[in-house]
Design an enzyme around this catalytic site. Structure first.
Site, PDB file in Angstrom:
ATOM      1  N   ASP A   1      18.585  18.456  -7.055  1.00  0.00           N
ATOM      2  CA  ASP A   1      18.970  17.089  -7.440  1.00  0.00           C
ATOM      3  C   ASP A   1      17.797  16.235  -7.938  1.00  0.00           C
ATOM      4  OD1 ASP A   1      21.439  17.865  -6.521  1.00  0.00           O
ATOM      5  OD2 ASP A   1      21.271  16.819  -4.603  1.00  0.00           O
TER       6      ASP A   1
ATOM      7  N   ARG B   1      28.780  24.934 -26.264  1.00  0.00           N
ATOM      8  CA  ARG B   1      28.666  24.246 -27.566  1.00  0.00           C
ATOM      9  C   ARG B   1      29.232  25.145 -28.680  1.00  0.00           C
ATOM     10  NH1 ARG B   1      27.420  19.147 -29.641  1.00  0.00           N
ATOM     11  NH2 ARG B   1      25.374  18.883 -28.720  1.00  0.00           N
TER      12      ARG B   1
ATOM     13  N   GLY C   1      24.278  17.152  -8.600  1.00  0.00           N
ATOM     14  CA  GLY C   1      23.345  16.037  -8.456  1.00  0.00           C
ATOM     15  C   GLY C   1      23.727  15.086  -7.344  1.00  0.00           C
TER      16      GLY C   1
ATOM     17  N   LYS D   1      32.865  16.649 -35.412  1.00  0.00           N
ATOM     18  CA  LYS D   1      34.189  17.218 -35.107  1.00  0.00           C
ATOM     19  C   LYS D   1      34.273  17.749 -33.682  1.00  0.00           C
ATOM     20  CE  LYS D   1      36.021  17.994 -39.599  1.00  0.00           C
ATOM     21  NZ  LYS D   1      35.039  18.031 -40.687  1.00  0.00           N
TER      22      LYS D   1
HETATM   23  O1  F6P Z   1      21.906  18.733  -2.863  1.00  0.00           O
HETATM   24  C1  F6P Z   1      22.145  19.850  -3.637  1.00  0.00           C
HETATM   25  C2  F6P Z   1      23.602  19.989  -3.935  1.00  0.00           C
HETATM   26  O2  F6P Z   1      23.790  21.165  -4.677  1.00  0.00           O
HETATM   27  C3  F6P Z   1      24.233  18.788  -4.659  1.00  0.00           C
HETATM   28  O3  F6P Z   1      23.944  18.787  -6.032  1.00  0.00           O
HETATM   29  C4  F6P Z   1      25.694  19.000  -4.313  1.00  0.00           C
HETATM   30  O4  F6P Z   1      26.410  17.791  -4.398  1.00  0.00           O
HETATM   31  C5  F6P Z   1      25.609  19.484  -2.893  1.00  0.00           C
HETATM   32  O5  F6P Z   1      24.342  20.085  -2.744  1.00  0.00           O
HETATM   33  C6  F6P Z   1      26.652  20.495  -2.475  1.00  0.00           C
HETATM   34  O6  F6P Z   1      26.522  20.711  -1.105  1.00  0.00           O
HETATM   35  P1  F6P Z   1      27.151  21.915  -0.286  1.00  0.00           P
HETATM   36  O7  F6P Z   1      26.264  23.108  -0.496  1.00  0.00           O
HETATM   37  O8  F6P Z   1      27.105  21.467   1.133  1.00  0.00           O
HETATM   38  O9  F6P Z   1      28.528  22.151  -0.819  1.00  0.00           O
END
Ligand code: F6P
Length: 325
Positions: free
Chosen positions: A133, A160, A176, A220
């Site tokens: 993150d 893409r 994130g 497009k």
């Molecule tokens: O903090 C890292 C992360 O991958 C985040 O991006 C995501 O929201 C979260 O962990 C997912 O957590 P878990 O592994 O507990 O599902």
């Protein structure tokens, strides 16, 4: 003031894994060995400290892990550590194993736990930021971020291709948590037409207007990169389709972003962080995290890191807008 000389270090990987955690473990073990410190690795994050489950680590036992994603020590989310009883068990494990210094490799949730722990133990604690993150105050980059960006970019470049062939708009959700660091850098480097971030409020009508305008000026197909923290992307993708008469598809990249071999950059950062973390401990300095700042490896107060919110780079935000025209 502590008087005893540091002899034994423990290392733990906690919270969501990030590519490069193994490189950091390897770095800690080998730098520690060069200073004649013994190293113990606790398994499954805080859980391993609660249940006192550990393994001695030597320079040989960390051979062949530098290039591997995940963490050889395994990791977990550990609600028990948030309770008094859990913290007490952790302090008991640290004491019974005669641990002088603890290296916590993890994200900001792990550091908040480490901060709480630091008020209950004499063991010196140093944090190494590792999270896809990149949302930790005190470092411009976390271990694993570069790898996750590259993983997502490789996937989105493929999307893409099909977007262009079918003249469709794709909304792509990236991870994130509540922050947009990953989405912003991914959006910039795939050439997204629109980047949606939790930190930057948007109006739906404006969003529909941009999609319509892009069509009118000859685009497009298009890519919308959405951070998972903006809300339900399925609903939003459907609304864009309805309101713009454009075919919109949604693709959620998900956990692939957390895996894979770390990039050279993530490995290098992990090795540099590990080196500094062990140096801090050997100088009897605790309650710190290591970080990257202006090309240098720095030490930042753990409390400050936990209590300060990292902000998005306004230059990147501006650039993303300019490039999307
Ligand atoms: O903090 C890292 C992360 O991958 C985040 O991006 C995501 O929201 C979260 O962990 C997912 O957590 P878990 O592994 O507990 O599902």
């Amino acid at each position: 003031m502590r008087k005893k000389l540091l002899k034994k270090i423990a290392v733990v990987t906690t919270g969501g894994d990030a590519p490069g955690m193994n490189a950091a473990i390897r770095g800690i073990v080998r730098i520690a060995a060069s200073k004649k410190f013994r190293v113990l690795g606790f398994r499954r994050g805080w859980e391993g400290l609660i249940t006192n489950t550990s393994t001695p680590l030597s320079p040989r036992s960390v051979s062949g892990i530098l290039q591997l994603g995940g963490t050889m020590l395994h990791t977990s989310r550990c609600p028990e550590f948030e309770k008094k009883e859990g913290i007490k068990k952790v302090t008991e494990s640290l004491a019974s194993n005669h641990i002088d210094g603890l290296v916590v490799i993890g994200g900001n949730g792990s550091f908040k736990g480490a901060l709480e722990l630091s008020t209950h133990t004499d063991t010196l604690i140093v944090g190494i930021p590792a999270s896809i993150d990149n949302d930790i105050f005190g470092t411009e980059e976390t271990i694993g971020f570069d790898t996750a960006v590259n993983t997502a970019v490789a996937e989105i470049d493929k999307i893409r291709d099909t977007a262009v062939s079918h003249e469709r708009v794709f909304m792509i959700e990236v991870m994130g948590r509540e922050r947009g660091f990953l989405a912003l850098e991914i959006g910039l480097t795939v050439g997204a037409e629109i980047i949606l971030l939790p930190e930057v409020p948007y109006r739906k009508e404006k969003l529909f207007e941009i999609v319509r305008e892009n069509r009118a000026k000859g685009k497009k197909s298009g890519l919308i990169i959405a951070a998972e923290g903006i809300g339900d992307t399925r609903v939003l993708a459907a609304q864009i389709q309805q309101n713009t008469q454009t075919e919109v598809r949604l693709s959620i990249i998900g956990y692939a972003q957390r895996g894979g071999n770390p990039t050279a950059r993530s490995r290098l950062l992990a090795s540099l962080f590990a080196n500094r973390a062990v140096e801090l401990l050997s100088g009897e300095e605790g309650n710190r995290i290591v970080g990257l700042h202006d090309g240098r490896i720095v030490a930042v107060d753990l409390h400050k890191s936990c209590k300060t919110e990292k902000t998005l780079d306004p230059n990147l935000l501006r650039l993303a807008k300019l490039l999307a025209t």
